[in-house]
Scaffold this motif. Structure first.
Motif: not given
Length: 112
Positions: A2-15, A17-24, A79-86
Motif C-alpha cells: 500500500g505504500h509507493h516505492m519512493n516512500d520506503l527506506s532502502k532497507p524496506q525496499r530490499v525487504t 523485493l526479497k519477499w516479492s521473489w519468495v512469493f513468486q 551471483r551471489p543470490m541476494p543480489k536479486l533483491w539488493d
C-alpha cells in the motif's frame, strides 16, 4: 503493502523485493502442484484399464521438470543470490537475467 516505492527506506525496499521473489517462487510451485493434482484426478477417474495413461504421466513429468527448472533459473540468475533483491551487493546478474527471462517466457507460454 500500500505504500509507493519512493516512500520506503532502502532497507524496506530490499525487504519488499526479497519477499516479492519468495512469493513468486511459491506461486509457481503452487500452480505446478495444482496442475499435477488435476492430472492425478484424471488418472483416478479414468477407471481400470489394461494400459497405463502414458500421455498423462509424461505430461505430468514435463510440467514438473519445466516448473522446477524455472525455479532454478530464478534462484540462479544472480551471483551471489541476494543480489536479486539488493543491487548494492557486489556481484553480477549477467547472463542469468536474460536466461531466466527467456526460459520464463517459455515456461509461462507453454505450461501455465
Amino acid at each position: 503493502m500500500g505504500h509507493h516505492m519512493n516512500d520506503l527506506s532502502k532497507p524496506q525496499r530490499v525487504t519488499a523485493l526479497k519477499w516479492s521473489w519468495v512469493f513468486q517462487l511459491l506461486a509457481i510451485a503452487a500452480s505446478m502442484m495444482g496442475k499435477l493434482a488435476i492430472l492425478a484426478f484424471l488418472v483416478q477417474i479414468r477407471g481400470r484399464h489394461e494400459k497405463k495413461p502414458w500421455l498423462l504421466i509424461v505430461l505430468g513429468v514435463l510440467i514438473a521438470a519445466i516448473n522446477i527448472a524455472v525455479l532454478g533459473t530464478i534462484l540462479g540468475q544472480c551471483r551471489p543470490m541476494p543480489k536479486l533483491w539488493d543491487d548494492d551487493i557486489e556481484g553480477t546478474c549477467d547472463p542469468g537475467r536474460k536466461l531466466n527471462q527467456n526460459y520464463s517466457f517459455f515456461q509461462a507460454s507453454e505450461f501455465h
